[in-house]
Design a protein around this motif. Sequence first.
Motif, PDB file in Angstrom:
ATOM      1  N   SER A   2       0.984  -1.092   0.060  1.00  0.00           N
ATOM      2  CA  SER A   2       0.057   0.029   0.088  1.00  0.00           C
ATOM      3  C   SER A   2       0.925   1.292   0.108  1.00  0.00           C
ATOM      4  O   SER A   2       2.103   1.112   0.477  1.00  0.00           O
ATOM      5  N   VAL A   3       0.238   2.254  -0.319  1.00  0.00           N
ATOM      6  CA  VAL A   3       0.984   3.692  -0.326  1.00  0.00           C
ATOM      7  C   VAL A   3       0.439   4.613   0.502  1.00  0.00           C
ATOM      8  O   VAL A   3      -0.909   4.915   0.390  1.00  0.00           O
ATOM      9  N   SER A   4       1.082   5.103   1.589  1.00  0.00           N
ATOM     10  CA  SER A   4       0.613   5.824   2.422  1.00  0.00           C
ATOM     11  C   SER A   4       0.583   7.130   2.153  1.00  0.00           C
ATOM     12  O   SER A   4       1.436   7.704   1.094  1.00  0.00           O
ATOM     13  N   TRP A   5      -0.029   8.172   2.534  1.00  0.00           N
ATOM     14  CA  TRP A   5       0.180   9.673   2.492  1.00  0.00           C
ATOM     15  C   TRP A   5       1.576  10.128   2.527  1.00  0.00           C
ATOM     16  O   TRP A   5       2.097  11.027   1.915  1.00  0.00           O
ATOM     17  N   ASP A   6       2.257   9.588   3.555  1.00  0.00           N
ATOM     18  CA  ASP A   6       3.543  10.101   3.942  1.00  0.00           C
ATOM     19  C   ASP A   6       4.576   9.298   2.826  1.00  0.00           C
ATOM     20  O   ASP A   6       5.433  10.179   2.300  1.00  0.00           O
ATOM     21  N   GLU A   7       4.254   8.243   2.306  1.00  0.00           N
ATOM     22  CA  GLU A   7       5.110   7.714   1.148  1.00  0.00           C
ATOM     23  C   GLU A   7       4.842   8.387  -0.001  1.00  0.00           C
ATOM     24  O   GLU A   7       5.708   8.877  -0.820  1.00  0.00           O
ATOM     25  N   TYR A   8       3.594   8.859  -0.463  1.00  0.00           N
ATOM     26  CA  TYR A   8       3.510   9.803  -1.674  1.00  0.00           C
ATOM     27  C   TYR A   8       4.042  11.050  -1.483  1.00  0.00           C
ATOM     28  O   TYR A   8       4.691  11.566  -2.521  1.00  0.00           O
TER      29      TYR A   8
ATOM     30  N   LYS B 227      -5.641  19.805  -2.409  1.00  0.00           N
ATOM     31  CA  LYS B 227      -6.380  19.087  -3.031  1.00  0.00           C
ATOM     32  C   LYS B 227      -5.922  17.773  -3.524  1.00  0.00           C
ATOM     33  O   LYS B 227      -6.857  16.716  -3.500  1.00  0.00           O
ATOM     34  N   ASP B 228      -4.577  17.695  -3.466  1.00  0.00           N
ATOM     35  CA  ASP B 228      -4.023  16.187  -3.688  1.00  0.00           C
ATOM     36  C   ASP B 228      -4.345  15.145  -2.379  1.00  0.00           C
ATOM     37  O   ASP B 228      -4.833  13.935  -2.578  1.00  0.00           O
ATOM     38  N   LYS B 229      -4.470  15.778  -1.436  1.00  0.00           N
ATOM     39  CA  LYS B 229      -4.862  15.042   0.037  1.00  0.00           C
ATOM     40  C   LYS B 229      -6.280  14.752  -0.022  1.00  0.00           C
ATOM     41  O   LYS B 229      -6.597  13.434   0.449  1.00  0.00           O
ATOM     42  N   LYS B 230      -7.152  15.650  -0.521  1.00  0.00           N
ATOM     43  CA  LYS B 230      -8.670  15.174  -0.524  1.00  0.00           C
ATOM     44  C   LYS B 230      -8.787  14.214  -1.642  1.00  0.00           C
ATOM     45  O   LYS B 230      -9.673  13.236  -1.363  1.00  0.00           O
ATOM     46  N   ARG B 231      -8.088  14.259  -2.631  1.00  0.00           N
ATOM     47  CA  ARG B 231      -8.298  13.067  -3.606  1.00  0.00           C
ATOM     48  C   ARG B 231      -7.697  11.924  -3.326  1.00  0.00           C
ATOM     49  O   ARG B 231      -8.506  10.875  -3.359  1.00  0.00           O
ATOM     50  N   PHE B 232      -6.589  11.872  -2.471  1.00  0.00           N
ATOM     51  CA  PHE B 232      -6.205  10.702  -2.064  1.00  0.00           C
ATOM     52  C   PHE B 232      -7.127  10.074  -1.072  1.00  0.00           C
ATOM     53  O   PHE B 232      -7.120   8.668  -0.832  1.00  0.00           O
ATOM     54  N   GLU B 233      -7.552  10.868  -0.265  1.00  0.00           N
ATOM     55  CA  GLU B 233      -8.620  10.488   1.017  1.00  0.00           C
ATOM     56  C   GLU B 233      -9.705   9.891   0.250  1.00  0.00           C
ATOM     57  O   GLU B 233     -10.430   8.813   0.820  1.00  0.00           O
ATOM     58  N   LYS B 234     -10.278  10.396  -0.835  1.00  0.00           N
ATOM     59  CA  LYS B 234     -11.455   9.936  -1.562  1.00  0.00           C
ATOM     60  C   LYS B 234     -11.354   8.416  -2.013  1.00  0.00           C
ATOM     61  O   LYS B 234     -12.032   7.703  -2.201  1.00  0.00           O
ATOM     62  N   ALA B 235     -10.080   8.439  -2.711  1.00  0.00           N
ATOM     63  CA  ALA B 235      -9.596   7.060  -3.331  1.00  0.00           C
ATOM     64  C   ALA B 235      -9.542   6.228  -2.614  1.00  0.00           C
ATOM     65  O   ALA B 235      -9.825   5.011  -2.863  1.00  0.00           O
ATOM     66  N   ASN B 236      -9.306   6.222  -1.010  1.00  0.00           N
ATOM     67  CA  ASN B 236      -9.113   5.367  -0.060  1.00  0.00           C
ATOM     68  C   ASN B 236     -10.417   4.757   0.531  1.00  0.00           C
ATOM     69  O   ASN B 236     -10.771   5.304   1.416  1.00  0.00           O
ATOM     70  N   GLN B 237     -10.899   3.789  -0.284  1.00  0.00           N
ATOM     71  CA  GLN B 237     -12.305   3.354  -0.132  1.00  0.00           C
ATOM     72  C   GLN B 237     -12.347   2.607   1.035  1.00  0.00           C
ATOM     73  O   GLN B 237     -13.362   2.735   1.885  1.00  0.00           O
ATOM     74  N   ASP B 238     -11.450   1.808   1.683  1.00  0.00           N
ATOM     75  CA  ASP B 238     -11.467   1.001   2.715  1.00  0.00           C
ATOM     76  C   ASP B 238     -11.087   1.537   4.066  1.00  0.00           C
ATOM     77  O   ASP B 238     -10.891   1.188   5.100  1.00  0.00           O
ATOM     78  N   SER B 239     -10.755   2.938   4.007  1.00  0.00           N
ATOM     79  CA  SER B 239     -10.158   3.940   5.260  1.00  0.00           C
ATOM     80  C   SER B 239      -8.945   3.225   5.595  1.00  0.00           C
ATOM     81  O   SER B 239      -8.887   3.387   6.921  1.00  0.00           O
ATOM     82  N   GLY B 240      -8.094   2.226   5.096  1.00  0.00           N
ATOM     83  CA  GLY B 240      -6.876   1.814   5.645  1.00  0.00           C
ATOM     84  C   GLY B 240      -5.634   2.875   5.583  1.00  0.00           C
ATOM     85  O   GLY B 240      -6.108   3.998   5.329  1.00  0.00           O
ATOM     86  N   PRO B 241      -4.724   2.417   6.024  1.00  0.00           N
ATOM     87  CA  PRO B 241      -3.481   3.321   6.196  1.00  0.00           C
ATOM     88  C   PRO B 241      -2.972   3.976   5.056  1.00  0.00           C
ATOM     89  O   PRO B 241      -2.148   4.927   5.031  1.00  0.00           O
ATOM     90  N   GLY B 242      -3.161   3.277   3.889  1.00  0.00           N
ATOM     91  CA  GLY B 242      -2.891   3.469   2.566  1.00  0.00           C
ATOM     92  C   GLY B 242      -3.553   3.261   1.410  1.00  0.00           C
ATOM     93  O   GLY B 242      -4.867   2.798   1.765  1.00  0.00           O
ATOM     94  N   LEU B 243      -3.451   3.267   0.253  1.00  0.00           N
ATOM     95  CA  LEU B 243      -3.789   2.991  -1.061  1.00  0.00           C
ATOM     96  C   LEU B 243      -3.474   1.535  -1.433  1.00  0.00           C
ATOM     97  O   LEU B 243      -2.099   1.681  -1.615  1.00  0.00           O
ATOM     98  N   ASN B 244      -4.279   0.684  -1.575  1.00  0.00           N
ATOM     99  CA  ASN B 244      -3.751  -0.558  -2.450  1.00  0.00           C
ATOM    100  C   ASN B 244      -3.636  -0.115  -3.781  1.00  0.00           C
ATOM    101  O   ASN B 244      -3.994   0.938  -4.214  1.00  0.00           O
ATOM    102  N   LEU B 245      -3.413  -1.046  -4.788  1.00  0.00           N
ATOM    103  CA  LEU B 245      -3.057  -0.970  -5.974  1.00  0.00           C
ATOM    104  C   LEU B 245      -4.357  -0.304  -6.877  1.00  0.00           C
ATOM    105  O   LEU B 245      -4.186   0.644  -7.620  1.00  0.00           O
ATOM    106  N   GLU B 246      -5.650  -0.802  -6.612  1.00  0.00           N
ATOM    107  CA  GLU B 246      -6.704  -0.366  -7.027  1.00  0.00           C
ATOM    108  C   GLU B 246      -7.023   0.883  -7.009  1.00  0.00           C
ATOM    109  O   GLU B 246      -7.358   2.051  -7.461  1.00  0.00           O
ATOM    110  N   GLU B 247      -7.083   1.397  -5.329  1.00  0.00           N
ATOM    111  CA  GLU B 247      -7.200   2.879  -5.035  1.00  0.00           C
ATOM    112  C   GLU B 247      -6.347   3.649  -5.521  1.00  0.00           C
ATOM    113  O   GLU B 247      -6.419   4.978  -5.783  1.00  0.00           O
ATOM    114  N   PHE B 248      -4.904   3.254  -5.668  1.00  0.00           N
ATOM    115  CA  PHE B 248      -3.765   4.291  -6.114  1.00  0.00           C
ATOM    116  C   PHE B 248      -4.154   4.649  -7.518  1.00  0.00           C
ATOM    117  O   PHE B 248      -4.010   5.700  -7.950  1.00  0.00           O
ATOM    118  N   ILE B 249      -4.652   3.556  -8.572  1.00  0.00           N
ATOM    119  CA  ILE B 249      -5.107   3.962  -9.779  1.00  0.00           C
ATOM    120  C   ILE B 249      -6.030   4.755  -9.563  1.00  0.00           C
ATOM    121  O   ILE B 249      -6.159   5.813 -10.455  1.00  0.00           O
TER     122      ILE B 249
END
Length: 317
Positions: free
Chosen positions: A116-122, A153-175
Motif C-alpha cells: 500500500s502507498v501511505s500519504w507520507d510515502e506519496y 487538493k491532492d490530499k482530498k483526492r487521496f482520501e477519497k480514493a481510499n475506499q477502505d479507510s486503511g492506512p494507505g492506498l492499495n493498487l486499485e485505490e492508487f489507480i
Amino acid sequence: MQLGPRPATLGLLLLCAAAAGAGEAEELHYQQGEHRADYDREALLGGQEEVDEYVKLSPEEQHKRLKSIIKKIDLDSDGFLTESELSSWIQMSFKHYAMQEAKQQFIEYDKNSDGSVSWDEYNIQMYDRVIDFVENTALDDAEEESFRQLHLKDKKRFEKANQDSGPGLNLEEFIAFEHPEEVDYMTEFVIQEALEEHDKDGDGFVSLEEFLGDYRRDPTASEDPEWILVEKDRFMNDYDRDADGRLDPQELLSWVVPNNQGIAQEEARHLIDEMDLNSDRKLSEEEILENQDLFLTSEATDYGRQLHDEYFYHDEL
C-alpha cells in the motif's frame, strides 16, 4: 511554514506540460497541414531502445502480429474495421498503458513494500519529505499559498480514493487516485472539485465568465485576443451541449477530464481517410497491410508498441 524551492504537484505538472507541449507537438506533427508519419515514429514509438527492438522484428513477424491485432480490433468479425471499432481499440490502448504506468508508479511509491502507498510515502516520492499544511490557515506568500491549495487538493483526492479507510492506498485505490477519470466512484469527486474551483457564484454551474477565469478585456482593446476567442468557441461548441450558456456537472466533466474519446475518434477518422482505398469508410485487412507503415505509426498500434506487447497480439486478449 517556509518551504523554499519546491516542485509543483503532479496535477499541476501534467497541466503545465500539456499546455506547453501541445502546441509545439501539433506543429511538428502536422507541418503546413500535412501529417508526418515519421514524426509519429520518432516522437512516439519511444527512445532508441524501443526503435532498436522494433527493427529487430522480421517483416514476417511484424506481419503476423499485425494480423493478430487487426483480428482483435474487428469486434464483429466481419473482416472490416470501422471507425467505431478503431476508436474503441485506441481508447482501450490508452487505458491499458495508463494502468500499466500507474502500476509501475505504485511500486516506486510503496517505499516499505507493504502493498500500500501511505500519504507520507506519496509525499516522500513527490517532494523528498513529508509536507503537512493546516487546512484553514492561509499563508502570506502567494506562491506558497498556491502550493498549499494544490497540496490540500491532492490530499482530498487521496482520501477519497481510499475506499477502505486503511492506512494507505492499495493498487486499485492508487489507480483511482492517479486516474480518477477512469474510476466510477471518483466521478462525483472530480465534478465537485471542479465546481469548487470554477463555480464562483455557487449556483452549481460554470458560466462562460467563470470558464474564462480572471480574464477581463483590456478597455483599450477593440476585441478579445485570439486565445480568448478560441476558448469561447470551445465553451460553446465543445462543452455546452445544450447551448444554455453554462456548463452543468456532466458538461463540466467533459471539460476537466482528458477527452481520450475525441482523440481516438480523430485518429480513427484519419486512418480511414488515408487507408480506405475503395471509399467504403471501413478498412479491410488487405488495405491495412497495403499501408502497413502508416498503421504502425498510428495510435491504433500505439506507434508500433503493441507489436512488442503480448497483451495486444497474443491469441487471447
